[in-house]
Design an enzyme around this catalytic site. Structure first.
Site, PDB file in Angstrom:
ATOM      1  N   CYS A 144      -8.616 -12.587 -38.147  1.00 35.85           N
ATOM      2  CA  CYS A 144      -7.733 -11.597 -37.532  1.00 35.85           C
ATOM      3  C   CYS A 144      -7.879 -10.229 -38.175  1.00 35.85           C
ATOM      4  CB  CYS A 144      -6.290 -12.039 -37.648  1.00 35.85           C
ATOM      5  SG  CYS A 144      -5.944 -13.398 -36.553  1.00 35.85           S
ATOM      6  N   CYS A 154       1.436  -4.972 -40.070  1.00 36.41           N
ATOM      7  CA  CYS A 154       1.199  -5.115 -41.507  1.00 36.41           C
ATOM      8  C   CYS A 154       2.501  -5.393 -42.244  1.00 36.41           C
ATOM      9  CB  CYS A 154       0.548  -3.849 -42.065  1.00 36.41           C
ATOM     10  SG  CYS A 154      -1.073  -3.544 -41.367  1.00 36.41           S
TER      11      CYS A 154
END
Ligand code: FES
Lengths: 404, 294
Positions: free
Chosen positions: B41, B112
């Site tokens: 990913c 994130c």
């Protein structure tokens, strides 16, 4: 705004040559006439437009009547593909590759929704095409084959003339997106199988927003932009005179420098690439070792991510580009590297360095100086250290499995 | 180039808490690790916690992150936020806290911060020997985004916790939909169903059908929902009356709150207020909730 940097992102855009700027200036200030006007004030401008056309034609080894000025690569690609289809309405098949620029790929995807069939040729781990696949895809229904000359991300060069021979045997039109190749590979349209070729100014030290499309004499061309009938009716719109003058000058300079500049760039590129590979563990070059543009290297640094590398390079005033998702605004990693089957460990940490005739030895030295430290620093942060890490393998397999 | 805050750049260039924590077998100390993400990913985070077992205090925390600038900065921010906290306190740290500690993240990089929150949760759950309910995803087989391997429950959760309303938001927070885009329609459907649930009292759906997704709230989701109801529906009313309430702890269905200002001092109103809060939480979270003022 930062002005000076070590600019190794020339496949994205290039510095405008000062001579090009100088050539353009009068046409932004004193000589602003419209080349289509009847008066002499416009007429003198028409002359420089024609001169630029000759300069561009010379770079391409073409006749000036075969050169259409465009706004750049995207327009050239779009215009060529649409023109080819409109001219052969009975044919509904297109062949292109999985690694084309979005200007081609996105249009092809859209055309699929409009009833066209598109074959996207695959590439191998070195980024090369398989002729058998091309052969198998070509039919009497194929209107157009659109294949790039050189890949913008890896620099891999396709054997365009060999491809062209096969395309011609099947009676399809052959369009080549040569945005990255013009100025780096000598062109000779007179002895070529190419029917249409796209080039862009800002990749050869002309400004952005100007480009050209070569259309072989005799090829039926149905224009995308219609209106005032400029460019012999093939591209309406008042011409971007300063841009055209700049493109002409840039083409003249490229022709003048191509041999010595590309030899120099290749030497610098090879030194950069070979030293990195020799001094930094766990990295490799993405793309064919020889069938490649002289100015481009794409190197994958295992276990670290591209944007993080770029930001560190940026701190040292070095501009490069990454094939990773994060830096581009899209989340998927580079479609080119994915099509080549580059493993994820390398894919996300791939960096493209692309040089120009302005690149110096000292600049390459600086990159070579800072790169090992950057890679080491980021690897120290990374949870992945080697391909055997169970976590890594599990995860990589899981995603591959899910994608089917 | 992304528009990063100075704080993001500072933490990215000068991280102080990178690395692993070795379990040296010190008495009274336990080391826990939480992994999220994957190399496929493009981002992954392994969080190490050194915990004092008696007090459940985080004595030290370290990260190993594979990812972009904001992934590394989010990891560092997470550690700054949880150092010295107890595990229960740390569990309250949300991805929003991480993002605001960084002075904000570009929308497209919110995933994130989500990764930070998830790694924290994974580490704490590992510490406590709890199997993360997120693992049930695999059993359900509801993989929505095959490009990034994202399950329905993860998408649902990020929608609820961050009040997301569009598929683009979901992509920004967990990447789902950011690849081929073929899952975008399914993401739209999940958003619609979450919105639908938000207007139906959670308790009602629980009563009629024990299989509803409301029942699947993890404890973290539940705490987040309680906090949200308090913040959005209870506190504004109390503040207007010169009072306030703070969530102190959640143990199963027992919700402990601290009443403040006018609400804390006036003994006669305390009981009423407590009941008022309870009924709202019963309505919105679970029928069984009991609120206690501490
Ligand atoms: S399946 Fe979700 S983006 Fe491709």
């Amino acid at each position: 705004m930062q002005k000076n940097c070590i600019y190794l992102d020339n496949n994205a855009t290039t510095k405008v040559d000062p001579e090009v700027v100088e050539a353009m200036l009068p046409y932004l200030t004193d000589y602003y006439g419209n080349p289509s006007s009847m008066h002499s004030f416009g007429g003198q401008v028409k002359k420089v437009v024609n001169q630029a056309r000759e300069q561009v034609a010379a770079l391409l080894g073409a006749d000036e009547s075969e050169v259409i000025f465009t706004s750049g690569g995207t327009e050239g690609d779009n215009a060529a593909i649409r023109a080819a289809l409109l001219a052969q309405p009975q044919k509904r098949h297109i062949i292109t590759t999985q690694v084309e620029h979005p200007a081609v790929l996105t249009l092809c995807k859209q055309l699929e929704n409009q009833g066209y069939t598109v074959t996207y040729l695959s590439v191998n781990r070195q980024g090369q095409l398989d002729f058998n696949e091309l052969e198998a895809a070509l039919t009497g229904n194929t209107a157009l084959v659109s294949i790039m000359y050189a890949n913008n991300e890896t620099g891999v060069v396709f054997p365009i003339e060999q491809i062209g021979v096969r395309v011609k045997e099947h009676g399809a039109l052959f369009h080549v997106d040569a945005v990255q190749a013009v100025g780096k590979i000598p062109m000779n349209m007179k002895a070529s199988t190419i029917d249409m070729l796209t080039m862009s100014g800002h990749k050869i030290h002309a400004p952005k927003g100007i480009g050209a499309l070569y259309v072989r004499r005799g090829v039926r061309f149905r224009p995308m932009l219609i209106g005032g009938g400029q460019e012999r009716g093939r591209r309406s719109g008042t011409p971007n005179v300063p841009g055209i003058v700049g493109l002409g000058k840039a083409a003249e300079l490229e022709l003048l420098h191509i041999q010595e500049a590309t030899a120099r760039e290749k030497k610098l590129r090879d030194r950069l690439e070979q030293t990195i590979i020799a001094t930094i563990p766990d990295c490799e070059v993405n793309g064919h070792s020889t069938q490649r543009l002289p100015n481009t290297t794409n190197i994958g640094f295992k276990y670290i991510e591209g944007e993080a590398i770029l930001l560190h390079l940026n701190k040292h005033g070095i501009c490069a580009s990454s094939g990773s998702a994060c830096s581009s605004g899209s989340l998927e990693p580079s479609h080119v590297l994915r099509a080549m089957g580059i493993p994820y460990t390398i894919l996300h940490g791939s960096i493209r360095f692309s040089l120009s005739r302005y690149t110096t030895n000292a600049e390459i030295d600086t990159v070579l100086e800072v790169m090992p430290g950057i890679v080491e620093h980021l690897r120290a942060l990374s949870p992945f250290k080697n391909d055997e890490a169970a976590w890594l393998q599990e995860q990589e397999q899981a995603v591959i499995g899910a994608r089917g | 180039m992304w528009d990063y805050t100075d704080k993001v750049l500072d933490l990215f260039y000068n991280p102080k808490h990178q690395g692993a924590i070795e379990d040296k077998g010190e008495p009274g100390i336990k080391v826990a690790v939480g992994d999220v993400g994957s190399i496929a990913c493009g981002d992954a985070l392994r969080l190490h916690l050194k915990v004092e077992q008696d007090t459940e205090k985080i004595l030290d925390a370290r990260f190993q992150t594979f990812g972009c600038t904001s992934a590394i900065a989010s990891s560092e921010a997470l550690i700054e936020l949880i150092q010295g906290k107890t595990l229960d306190e740390a569990l309250k740290v949300t991805n929003k806290d991480i993002a605001s500690h960084l002075g904000g993240l570009p929308e497209a990089k919110m995933h994130c911060s989500v990764m930070g929150q998830e790694a924290l949760e994974a580490a704490i759950y590992n510490y406590r020997g709890i199997k993360r309910e997120a693992h049930d995803d695999d059993d359900e087989g509801a993989l929505i985004c095959t490009c990034f391997g994202i399950s329905e429950s993860k998408i649902r959760r990020v929608i609820v916790e961050n009040n997301l309303t569009t598929a683009e938001d979901v992509t920004n927070y967990v990447k789902a939909g950011g690849g081929c885009g073929s899952c975008l329609a399914s993401i739209d459907d999940i958003i619609a169903s979450v919105q639908q649930q938000a207007v139906t009292p959670v308790s009602a759906s629980l009563n009629t059908n024990g299989q509803t997704s409301a029942k699947k709230l993890t404890s973290v989701q539940k705490i987040a929902l309680i906090q949200r109801v308090l913040d959005e529906e209870v506190r504004p009313v109390l503040i207007a009356d010169g009072g306030d309430v703070e969530l102190y702890d959640v143990e199963g269905d027992r919700v402990k709150v601290i009443l403040q200002g006018a609400c804390g001092s006036c003994s006669s109103s305390t009981a009423t207020l407590k009941i008022a809060i309870e009924s709202r939480l019963r309505d919105r979270v679970s029928q069984n909730i009991v609120v206690e003022a501490v």
